[in-house]
Design a protein around this motif. Structure first.
Motif, PDB file in Angstrom:
ATOM      1  N   ASN A 110       0.829  -1.207   0.000  1.00 34.99           N
ATOM      2  CA  ASN A 110       0.000   0.000   0.000  1.00 34.99           C
ATOM      3  C   ASN A 110       0.860   1.253   0.000  1.00 34.99           C
ATOM      4  O   ASN A 110       2.089   1.169   0.040  1.00 34.99           O
TER       5      ASN A 110
ATOM      6  N   ASP B 262       0.741   6.571  14.084  1.00 30.86           N
ATOM      7  CA  ASP B 262      -0.569   5.995  14.393  1.00 30.86           C
ATOM      8  C   ASP B 262      -1.740   6.947  14.173  1.00 30.86           C
ATOM      9  O   ASP B 262      -2.838   6.687  14.651  1.00 30.86           O
TER      10      ASP B 262
ATOM     11  N   PRO C  86      -3.091   8.790  10.859  1.00 31.19           N
ATOM     12  CA  PRO C  86      -3.118   9.340   9.500  1.00 31.19           C
ATOM     13  C   PRO C  86      -4.000  10.579   9.399  1.00 31.19           C
ATOM     14  O   PRO C  86      -3.700  11.501   8.642  1.00 31.19           O
TER      15      PRO C  86
ATOM     16  N   THR D  26       4.351  -2.782  11.685  1.00 36.00           N
ATOM     17  CA  THR D  26       3.024  -2.229  11.975  1.00 36.00           C
ATOM     18  C   THR D  26       2.154  -2.366  10.734  1.00 36.00           C
ATOM     19  O   THR D  26       2.650  -2.594   9.633  1.00 36.00           O
ATOM     20  N   LYS D  27       0.866  -2.230  10.963  1.00 35.39           N
ATOM     21  CA  LYS D  27      -0.083  -2.258   9.847  1.00 35.39           C
ATOM     22  C   LYS D  27      -0.867  -0.962   9.826  1.00 35.39           C
ATOM     23  O   LYS D  27      -0.971  -0.281  10.840  1.00 35.39           O
ATOM     24  N   ALA D  28      -1.455  -0.665   8.679  1.00 36.69           N
ATOM     25  CA  ALA D  28      -2.275   0.536   8.566  1.00 36.69           C
ATOM     26  C   ALA D  28      -3.232   0.387   7.403  1.00 36.69           C
ATOM     27  O   ALA D  28      -2.953  -0.326   6.443  1.00 36.69           O
ATOM     28  N   ILE D  29      -4.343   1.090   7.498  1.00 33.38           N
ATOM     29  CA  ILE D  29      -5.250   1.173   6.350  1.00 33.38           C
ATOM     30  C   ILE D  29      -4.580   2.060   5.300  1.00 33.38           C
ATOM     31  O   ILE D  29      -3.911   3.026   5.641  1.00 33.38           O
ATOM     32  N   GLY D  30      -4.742   1.715   4.049  1.00 35.13           N
ATOM     33  CA  GLY D  30      -4.139   2.532   3.005  1.00 35.13           C
ATOM     34  C   GLY D  30      -4.606   2.110   1.637  1.00 35.13           C
ATOM     35  O   GLY D  30      -5.371   1.159   1.504  1.00 35.13           O
TER      36      GLY D  30
END
Lengths: 158, 202
Positions: free
Chosen positions: B135, B159, B161, B190-194
């Motif tokens: 992403n 953490d 966005p 780490t993970k994140a929405i994207g």
């Protein structure tokens, strides 16, 4: 004075949209909804209004919802991660006349909850989870759906 | 012949056992690459003779998350390039699927935003595939150990966005600070929405 105006506005907002808020869910509530569906196969699509490939694949999900009443289609909006205004999602759903259930995930730190939805998910959108609670089978894909993909995923969890 | 058959069987068994690798994990050695920068020059990580490491960021022009993080990415380079950890941004989006990510638009974008770091086009998407980027923005902090570049951190920048003022964990900064101090990185993934990278033929 300021306070009175704010209170009046809040009261008005509550009056005008009595059902507003029910589509806003925390992770725990979303997990409950997914777990409590005992009969139908669920197609849970993670999307956002800003995500072009998500919007592009929406008609496939809507067609599934229209053609197969035995499938529960849930569209989980991730918009709140970037923009705290849920109205944008509601307006979008109304404009597109979306018939599937739309839920807006109200969580802040994705790093704490992405793994709880699907360990294999990087967090990229779109992503789709297909779950059959009767067989205990699940399939997860992290890419744009194309014609026929959903049917294959559904067949794989029977 | 029998021996050949046996060797073949062993080969097949081994080949099917070999795990399918989807890009780098923390601790892996990153391979160098050669990509075209927005100034038209070809860039490789080996061009930085004195770098202690790199903040490699898969990014693009069009993703709202990339836009939200734009200033923060520029700030990362301002803070760490002089300390030996420059930012190297790579755009791997298929321009035919995302016209706003064409090379010409990348040149405009870098100019408009005043990028102080390379913004490279990964037209074949081979670098994104080698790294396992999914992403944008997706960060890989690389740490030089001898002649090798070891992956020290994979994930998101921080953490929050939504707004930079709401940040409570600066994952990339904490990783680079630890490396500069010679300490182990506490949170390596780490993970994140994207936005998913726009792959060709997908």
């Amino acid at each position: 004075m300021h306070k009175i105006i704010t209170l009046t506005l809040l009261a008005l907002a509550g009056f005008l949209t009595p059902a507003a808020g029910q589509d806003l869910v925390r992770l725990q509530k979303l997990q409950q909804i997914i777990q409590n569906e005992k009969e139908k196969v669920q197609v849970i699509n993670f999307w956002a209004t800003w995500c072009a490939p998500c919007v592009k694949e929406l008609p496939l999900l809507e067609k599934l919802k229209a053609d197969q009443p035995g499938i529960a289609v849930r569209l989980i909006s991730m918009d709140m991660d970037l923009d705290p205004d849920p109205e944008k999602v509601r307006r979008f759903a109304a404009r597109k006349k979306i018939q599937s259930q739309v839920l807006i995930l109200d969580e802040r730190n994705p790093n704490q909850w992405i793994d709880q939805i699907a360990k294999e998910w990087s967090g990229a959108l779109p992503a789709t989870l297909v779950i059959n609670n009767k067989t205990g089978k699940r399939k997860f894909v992290e890419k744009e759906l194309h014609e026929g993909d959903l049917e294959k995923l559904i067949a794989a969890v029977q | 012949m029998k021996r050949l058959m046996f060797s073949f069987a062993v080969f097949v068994a081994l080949a099917s056992w070999a795990p399918v690798k989807n890009g780098y994990e923390v601790g892996d050695t990153a391979a160098d690459f050669k990509l075209k920068n927005v100034d038209g020059k070809m860039v490789s990580l080996s061009d930085w003779k004195d770098a202690k490491g790199f903040i490699v960021i898969f990014d693009c022009n069009t993703c709202p998350y990339s836009k939200a993080y734009n200033e923060r990415i520029i700030a990362l380079n301002s803070k760490y390039a002089s300390n030996g950890f420059p930012v190297v941004a790579i755009n791997s989006n298929d321009a035919s699927a995302s016209s706003g990510d064409s090379f010409e638009k990348m040149i405009d974008y870098a100019k408009k935003k005043g990028y102080t770091f390379p913004y490279l086009v990964d037209e074949s998407q081979s670098v994104a595939r080698a790294f396992g980027a999914t992403n944008t923005p997706h960060v890989f902090v690389l740490n030089r150990v001898g002649a090798e570049l070891k992956v020290a951190y994979i994930g998101t920048i921080d953490d929050s966005p939504r707004d930079a003022s709401g940040v409570s964990k600066r994952y990339v900064e904490e990783a680079v600070d630890a490396l500069l101090a010679g300490k182990p990185v506490a949170q390596t993934k780490t993970k994140a929405i994207g936005c998913g990278i726009k792959w060709k033929n997908s």
